[in-house]
Design a protein around this motif. Structure first.
Motif, PDB file in Angstrom:
ATOM      1  N   VAL A  91      40.479  51.302  35.544  1.00 20.32           N
ATOM      2  CA  VAL A  91      41.253  50.106  35.203  1.00 20.32           C
ATOM      3  C   VAL A  91      42.281  49.798  36.284  1.00 20.32           C
ATOM      4  O   VAL A  91      42.640  48.626  36.500  1.00 20.32           O
ATOM      5  CB  VAL A  91      41.935  50.297  33.824  1.00 20.32           C
ATOM      6  N   ASN A  92      42.748  50.809  36.997  1.00 23.22           N
ATOM      7  CA  ASN A  92      43.771  50.589  38.021  1.00 23.22           C
ATOM      8  C   ASN A  92      43.286  49.689  39.151  1.00 23.22           C
ATOM      9  O   ASN A  92      44.101  49.112  39.881  1.00 23.22           O
ATOM     10  CB  ASN A  92      44.232  51.930  38.600  1.00 23.22           C
ATOM     11  N   THR A  93      41.981  49.555  39.320  1.00 21.58           N
ATOM     12  CA  THR A  93      41.453  48.711  40.402  1.00 21.58           C
ATOM     13  C   THR A  93      41.227  47.271  39.955  1.00 21.58           C
ATOM     14  O   THR A  93      40.761  46.457  40.747  1.00 21.58           O
ATOM     15  CB  THR A  93      40.134  49.287  40.942  1.00 21.58           C
ATOM     16  N   THR A  94      41.544  46.954  38.710  1.00 24.16           N
ATOM     17  CA  THR A  94      41.404  45.579  38.218  1.00 24.16           C
ATOM     18  C   THR A  94      42.693  44.808  38.457  1.00 24.16           C
ATOM     19  O   THR A  94      43.749  45.377  38.752  1.00 24.16           O
ATOM     20  CB  THR A  94      41.061  45.576  36.720  1.00 24.16           C
ATOM     21  N   SER A 100      50.771  41.359  40.796  1.00 24.38           N
ATOM     22  CA  SER A 100      50.376  40.172  41.561  1.00 24.38           C
ATOM     23  C   SER A 100      51.622  39.429  42.035  1.00 24.38           C
ATOM     24  O   SER A 100      52.668  39.441  41.384  1.00 24.38           O
ATOM     25  CB  SER A 100      49.496  39.252  40.705  1.00 24.38           C
ATOM     26  N   MET A 101      51.505  38.767  43.185  1.00 23.43           N
ATOM     27  CA  MET A 101      52.636  38.124  43.853  1.00 23.43           C
ATOM     28  C   MET A 101      52.559  36.606  43.715  1.00 23.43           C
ATOM     29  O   MET A 101      51.498  36.009  43.873  1.00 23.43           O
ATOM     30  CB  MET A 101      52.661  38.501  45.330  1.00 23.43           C
ATOM     31  N   LEU A 121      49.373  32.212  44.677  1.00 21.82           N
ATOM     32  CA  LEU A 121      49.231  33.447  43.903  1.00 21.82           C
ATOM     33  C   LEU A 121      48.352  34.425  44.682  1.00 21.82           C
ATOM     34  O   LEU A 121      47.231  34.090  45.072  1.00 21.82           O
ATOM     35  CB  LEU A 121      48.620  33.156  42.534  1.00 21.82           C
ATOM     36  N   GLU A 122      48.885  35.627  44.892  1.00 18.98           N
ATOM     37  CA  GLU A 122      48.126  36.686  45.547  1.00 18.98           C
ATOM     38  C   GLU A 122      47.842  37.766  44.513  1.00 18.98           C
ATOM     39  O   GLU A 122      48.759  38.453  44.050  1.00 18.98           O
ATOM     40  CB  GLU A 122      48.914  37.264  46.720  1.00 18.98           C
ATOM     41  N   ALA A 123      46.577  37.891  44.120  1.00 18.68           N
ATOM     42  CA  ALA A 123      46.206  38.850  43.084  1.00 18.68           C
ATOM     43  C   ALA A 123      46.198  40.261  43.652  1.00 18.68           C
ATOM     44  O   ALA A 123      45.668  40.506  44.741  1.00 18.68           O
ATOM     45  CB  ALA A 123      44.832  38.495  42.519  1.00 18.68           C
ATOM     46  N   ARG A 124      46.783  41.196  42.885  1.00 12.70           N
ATOM     47  CA  ARG A 124      46.815  42.605  43.268  1.00 12.70           C
ATOM     48  C   ARG A 124      46.394  43.456  42.076  1.00 12.70           C
ATOM     49  O   ARG A 124      46.532  43.049  40.920  1.00 12.70           O
ATOM     50  CB  ARG A 124      48.213  43.023  43.751  1.00 12.70           C
ATOM     51  N   ASP A 125      45.896  44.642  42.362  1.00 12.96           N
ATOM     52  CA  ASP A 125      45.492  45.527  41.279  1.00 12.96           C
ATOM     53  C   ASP A 125      46.683  46.362  40.815  1.00 12.96           C
ATOM     54  O   ASP A 125      47.813  46.199  41.296  1.00 12.96           O
ATOM     55  CB  ASP A 125      44.311  46.407  41.702  1.00 12.96           C
ATOM     56  N   HIS A 126      46.451  47.277  39.885  1.00 16.25           N
ATOM     57  CA  HIS A 126      47.533  48.066  39.300  1.00 16.25           C
ATOM     58  C   HIS A 126      48.114  49.069  40.287  1.00 16.25           C
ATOM     59  O   HIS A 126      49.189  49.630  40.035  1.00 16.25           O
ATOM     60  CB  HIS A 126      47.017  48.795  38.057  1.00 16.25           C
ATOM     61  N   LEU A 127      47.441  49.300  41.391  1.00 17.75           N
ATOM     62  CA  LEU A 127      47.949  50.181  42.436  1.00 17.75           C
ATOM     63  C   LEU A 127      48.693  49.409  43.511  1.00 17.75           C
ATOM     64  O   LEU A 127      49.188  49.999  44.474  1.00 17.75           O
ATOM     65  CB  LEU A 127      46.789  50.978  43.058  1.00 17.75           C
ATOM     66  N   GLY A 128      48.766  48.073  43.372  1.00 15.42           N
ATOM     67  CA  GLY A 128      49.465  47.244  44.342  1.00 15.42           C
ATOM     68  C   GLY A 128      48.607  46.774  45.487  1.00 15.42           C
ATOM     69  O   GLY A 128      49.107  46.111  46.412  1.00 15.42           O
ATOM     70  N   HIS A 129      47.310  47.090  45.466  1.00 16.22           N
ATOM     71  CA  HIS A 129      46.422  46.673  46.544  1.00 16.22           C
ATOM     72  C   HIS A 129      45.972  45.225  46.345  1.00 16.22           C
ATOM     73  O   HIS A 129      45.672  44.814  45.220  1.00 16.22           O
ATOM     74  CB  HIS A 129      45.193  47.589  46.607  1.00 16.22           C
TER      75      HIS A 129
END
Length: 440
Positions: A91-94, A100-101, A121-129
């Motif tokens: 789930v962390n990669t979703t 998200s920024m 909007l810059e979408a990021r995953d739960h790890l901040g990537h």
């Protein structure tokens, strides 16, 4: 005298030849003629046909099933292209709404009414990537609760993890903005895969009348069985529903139906976690303050044509202000609902969602009176009329398969668009010709 006798004999010979030719033609085509009169048993617009291992009867003589299946396949392939598979291992990669920024492009202290406000909007995953692909289900909205005003925003997906969210500032005052992450792209992909996995998610049970007793049989949109199947075919819409035929019971003996959900899921455990309530509809902009919108100038508002069918729509198509809808491309004249519906027949065909319109009409048009049709239950037909204004509003459930735990009759299923009820109403005369609206 002799000439008259000769002419009479010639006429008799010709009549004999004609009679013999007609008899021979009828005999040769007797199978076709008998088939024309030997119509399949039907309930309204549904045809009930017993199916064995032989070839299926065509659903529509005009459009072949192969052409229809080809068209359906083309549509599904386009949808598959729009919703590509997005497998994930954790789930962390979703996509994460928290990580998200959001960046407001060309920010100002004060905006003018009519300006466009753009957000990147810059979408990021739960790890901040940063996400490298799009497909997230986003919902952009703006509102001013004190003004009873609201509008939707436009979302542009660049398919690389970034989105442009555009708002048109329709009114002046304090405006709140929100961008909701309804589902991450991984959740959208999982739902689409599960939706296409099969038709056995719902269990349908049909009740057949056999003399004084009742026989129950499995039904569905697709049945894997070598037994004889009853096909319930709609030739015009090319839709089909099946029941396993009970022994020694005709297909036309089907009287009632009920359904229930099977305890099966096509989603994995980690996919199901994406749809927990806390993960659905999370606001990405919840930390943003309201923006201030001013009138700025006294521009003359151009006159717009009155709304009518055929006017192209825009995105967004308009906004709500003081609980009133204001379209962009045309002008709506204020009108009372009861005056708008005067002289009209409205047919509502569907499930509990469309039935809410029936409840809304009855609650907001005080002159509408419900007519007792001597039925009971949530699925009963509903009729409300206003005799003074010649308003007639009817609701009935759509045909099977109707999903729900209630036990309902299939004998009264009828499509209003083709049923005799609509034909009778269409031919009714009045001072103003009724207009007919069908909803499914």
């Amino acid at each position: 005298m002799k000439t008259a006798m000769t002419n009479r004999k010639s006429l008799l010979i010709l009549l004999f030849i004609l009679a013999f030719w007609i008899t021979f033609t009828v005999f040769q085509n007797s199978t076709k003629i008998w088939t024309a009169f030997k119509l399949p048993i039907s309930f309204h617009h549904w045809n009930f046909i017993s199916k064995s291992s032989g070839p299926e009867a065509p659903l529509n003589p005009v459009v072949s099933p192969n052409d229809t299946q080809l068209r359906v396949r083309e549509i599904l392939e386009k949808l598959d292209w729009l919703i590509p598979p997005r497998p994930f291992t954790h789930v962390n990669t979703t996509t994460s709404a928290t990580h998200s920024m959001i960046t407001i492009l060309n920010p100002r202290d004060t905006y003018c009414r009519g300006d466009q406000l753009d957000i990147l909007l810059e979408a990021r995953d739960h790890l901040g990537h940063k996400k490298e692909y799009g497909g997230d289900f986003l919902r952009a909205r703006m509102s001013s609760p004190t003004l009873n005003a609201g509008a939707s925003g436009k979302v542009t997906d660049f398919n690389n993890g970034t989105y442009l969210v555009s708002f048109t500032l329709f009114w002046e005052g304090q405006v709140s903005l929100s961008v909701l992450l309804i589902h991450p792209s991984e959740g959208v992909s999982a739902l689409w895969r599960a939706r296409n996995q099969g038709y056995d998610r719902v269990i349908f049970t049909g009740q057949f009348s056999s003399g004084a007793s009742q026989v129950y049989s499995e039904c569905g949109l697709a049945l894997n069985s070598t037994s004889d199947l009853c096909q319930y075919l709609d030739a015009q819409d090319q839709e089909a529903f099946y029941c396993m035929r009970p022994p020694h019971v005709p297909c036309a003996a089907l009287t009632h139906m009920k359904s229930k959900n099977q305890k099966v899921s096509y989603l994995t455990k980690q996919e199901r976690s994406l749809f927990e309530r806390s993960n659905v509809g999370v606001d990405i902009m919840k930390k943003f303050k309201v923006i201030s919108v001013s009138k700025c100038n006294e521009e003359t508002v151009p006159m717009k044509d009155k709304c009518k069918p055929g006017i192209p729509s825009t995105t967004p198509s308009g906004h709500v202000w003081k609980n009133t809808w204001n379209p962009i491309s045309c002008s709506l004249a204020p009108v009372e609902m009861k005056d708008c519906l005067a002289g009209k027949f409205i047919y509502l065909l569907g499930d509990s969602t469309i039935r809410q319109w029936m409840e809304y009409f009855k609650a907001n048009i005080k002159t509408l009176k419900s007519v007792d049709l001597h039925e009971s239950g949530k699925l009963r037909h509903q009729l409300a009329v206003d005799l003074d204004r010649n308003i007639n509003i009817q609701w009935q459930k759509h045909g099977y398969p109707l999903i729900g735990s209630l036990h309902y009759s299939v004998k009264v299923m009828e499509n209003m668009a083709r049923g005799p009820q609509c034909l009778q109403s269409c031919s009714a005369s009045s001072s103003e010709k009724p207009r007919h609206y069908g909803y499914h």
